[in-house]
Design a protein around this motif. Structure first.
Motif, PDB file in Angstrom:
ATOM      1  N   SER A   9       0.823  -1.214   0.000  1.00  0.00           N
ATOM      2  CA  SER A   9       0.000   0.000   0.000  1.00  0.00           C
ATOM      3  C   SER A   9       0.855   1.261   0.000  1.00  0.00           C
ATOM      4  O   SER A   9       0.339   2.348  -0.271  1.00  0.00           O
ATOM      5  CB  SER A   9      -0.968  -0.004   1.192  1.00  0.00           C
ATOM      6  N   HIS A  10       2.120   1.144   0.301  1.00  0.00           N
ATOM      7  CA  HIS A  10       3.106   2.227   0.164  1.00  0.00           C
ATOM      8  C   HIS A  10       2.597   3.589   0.635  1.00  0.00           C
ATOM      9  O   HIS A  10       2.581   4.555  -0.115  1.00  0.00           O
ATOM     10  CB  HIS A  10       3.631   2.286  -1.274  1.00  0.00           C
ATOM     11  N   GLY A  11       2.190   3.630   1.897  1.00  0.00           N
ATOM     12  CA  GLY A  11       1.814   4.888   2.522  1.00  0.00           C
ATOM     13  C   GLY A  11       0.352   5.270   2.416  1.00  0.00           C
ATOM     14  O   GLY A  11      -0.076   6.236   3.045  1.00  0.00           O
ATOM     15  N   LEU A  12      -0.438   4.551   1.643  1.00  0.00           N
ATOM     16  CA  LEU A  12      -1.856   4.881   1.515  1.00  0.00           C
ATOM     17  C   LEU A  12      -2.580   4.596   2.832  1.00  0.00           C
ATOM     18  O   LEU A  12      -2.355   3.569   3.456  1.00  0.00           O
ATOM     19  CB  LEU A  12      -2.504   4.073   0.391  1.00  0.00           C
ATOM     20  N   THR A  13      -3.440   5.506   3.223  1.00  0.00           N
ATOM     21  CA  THR A  13      -4.211   5.299   4.451  1.00  0.00           C
ATOM     22  C   THR A  13      -5.709   5.233   4.170  1.00  0.00           C
ATOM     23  O   THR A  13      -6.394   4.363   4.685  1.00  0.00           O
ATOM     24  CB  THR A  13      -3.909   6.406   5.479  1.00  0.00           C
ATOM     25  N   ASP A  14      -6.219   6.155   3.350  1.00  0.00           N
ATOM     26  CA  ASP A  14      -7.656   6.160   3.055  1.00  0.00           C
ATOM     27  C   ASP A  14      -8.100   4.837   2.450  1.00  0.00           C
ATOM     28  O   ASP A  14      -9.143   4.295   2.819  1.00  0.00           O
ATOM     29  CB  ASP A  14      -8.023   7.302   2.105  1.00  0.00           C
ATOM     30  N   GLU A  15      -7.316   4.311   1.529  1.00  0.00           N
ATOM     31  CA  GLU A  15      -7.669   3.071   0.853  1.00  0.00           C
ATOM     32  C   GLU A  15      -7.704   1.891   1.829  1.00  0.00           C
ATOM     33  O   GLU A  15      -8.611   1.060   1.769  1.00  0.00           O
ATOM     34  CB  GLU A  15      -6.698   2.791  -0.297  1.00  0.00           C
ATOM     35  N   GLU A  37       4.470   0.994   4.751  1.00  0.00           N
ATOM     36  CA  GLU A  37       5.189   2.240   4.999  1.00  0.00           C
ATOM     37  C   GLU A  37       4.486   3.100   6.048  1.00  0.00           C
ATOM     38  O   GLU A  37       4.595   4.325   6.034  1.00  0.00           O
ATOM     39  CB  GLU A  37       5.429   3.024   3.710  1.00  0.00           C
ATOM     40  N   LEU A  38       3.781   2.437   6.965  1.00  0.00           N
ATOM     41  CA  LEU A  38       3.089   3.143   8.045  1.00  0.00           C
ATOM     42  C   LEU A  38       3.722   2.786   9.385  1.00  0.00           C
ATOM     43  O   LEU A  38       4.353   1.734   9.531  1.00  0.00           O
ATOM     44  CB  LEU A  38       1.609   2.755   8.066  1.00  0.00           C
ATOM     45  N   ALA A  39       3.507   3.651  10.347  1.00  0.00           N
ATOM     46  CA  ALA A  39       3.954   3.368  11.709  1.00  0.00           C
ATOM     47  C   ALA A  39       3.106   2.239  12.284  1.00  0.00           C
ATOM     48  O   ALA A  39       1.931   2.081  11.928  1.00  0.00           O
ATOM     49  CB  ALA A  39       3.807   4.629  12.567  1.00  0.00           C
ATOM     50  N   ALA A  40       3.692   1.470  13.161  1.00  0.00           N
ATOM     51  CA  ALA A  40       2.971   0.351  13.777  1.00  0.00           C
ATOM     52  C   ALA A  40       1.716   0.827  14.506  1.00  0.00           C
ATOM     53  O   ALA A  40       0.753   0.071  14.628  1.00  0.00           O
ATOM     54  CB  ALA A  40       3.893  -0.396  14.729  1.00  0.00           C
ATOM     55  N   GLU A  41       1.719   2.079  14.976  1.00  0.00           N
ATOM     56  CA  GLU A  41       0.579   2.631  15.707  1.00  0.00           C
ATOM     57  C   GLU A  41      -0.488   3.237  14.791  1.00  0.00           C
ATOM     58  O   GLU A  41      -1.514   3.714  15.276  1.00  0.00           O
ATOM     59  CB  GLU A  41       1.038   3.744  16.666  1.00  0.00           C
ATOM     60  N   ALA A  42      -0.276   3.259  13.498  1.00  0.00           N
ATOM     61  CA  ALA A  42      -1.228   3.890  12.581  1.00  0.00           C
ATOM     62  C   ALA A  42      -2.601   3.229  12.698  1.00  0.00           C
ATOM     63  O   ALA A  42      -2.725   2.010  12.636  1.00  0.00           O
ATOM     64  CB  ALA A  42      -0.717   3.809  11.145  1.00  0.00           C
ATOM     65  N   GLU A  43      -3.606   4.047  12.857  1.00  0.00           N
ATOM     66  CA  GLU A  43      -4.979   3.563  13.018  1.00  0.00           C
ATOM     67  C   GLU A  43      -5.438   2.726  11.822  1.00  0.00           C
ATOM     68  O   GLU A  43      -6.138   1.726  11.977  1.00  0.00           O
ATOM     69  CB  GLU A  43      -5.893   4.773  13.197  1.00  0.00           C
TER      70      GLU A  43
END
Length: 171
Positions: A9-15, A37-43
């Motif tokens: 997902s290379h940084g995508l969050t909305d998807e 590419e997200l932090a482990a804590e990313a929602e």
């Protein structure tokens, strides 16, 4: 048993959030095969069993073994097993681990293959697909020894020509 499988997902969050929300009432498990590419804590990554990809910096494990409904899953990104050239090293690891279903990414090439009595699933990439124009993820449904894999584009439309049903019996 139903698993939602994404990768690269290379940084995508909305998807990621949209996919999780879309399938939250039907899925038993959410899998991310690395390169979030997200932090482990990313929602947005919270619902997913995540592994570390070659572009990840968070302290995710390199692989996970998960069991659901009597099925043993090996989850890895694939870069440590050379999946861009061959599945042989990953197949050896799957045999060693006693895995029934292997979920991996890295190549960004969506596909499903039964090999050595095991089911290998690469959901493709929801960010940067290769081999197809659609940004893809996979939904695996297992019922009565049969596995059904349906690929979807990131907006939730099924990709009919990629649908596959196979027996999980070892031959």
């Amino acid at each position: 048993m139903k698993a939602i499988i994404v990768s690269d997902s290379h940084g995508l969050t909305d998807e990621l959030a949209q996919i999780a929300a879309r399938h939250r009432h039907e899925a038993d498990m959410f899998i991310h095969c690395g390169d979030s590419e997200l932090a482990a804590e990313a929602e947005e990554i919270a619902p997913f069993a995540v592994v570390r990809g070659n572009c990840d910096w968070a302290a995710f494990p390199n692989e996970r073994m998960v069991e659901a409904a009597g099925i043993r899953f090996l989850i890895t990104h694939g870069h440590l097993y050379g999946v861009k050239t061959s599945l042989s090293r990953l197949s050896d690891r799957a045999e060693e681990a006693g895995a029934d279903v292997i979920c991996f990414g890295h190549s960004h090439l969506a596909g499903v293959e039964k090999m050595g009595g095991r089911l290998f699933i690469n959901p493709g990439s929801i960010a940067l697909p290769r081999g197809r124009t659609e940004k893809t993820y996979a939904v695996l449904s297992i019922d009565g020894g049969r596995a059904h894999v349906q690929f979807y584009d990131v907006s939730g439309r099924p990709i009919a020509e990629m649908e596959r049903t196979v027996s999980l019996e070892r031959t």
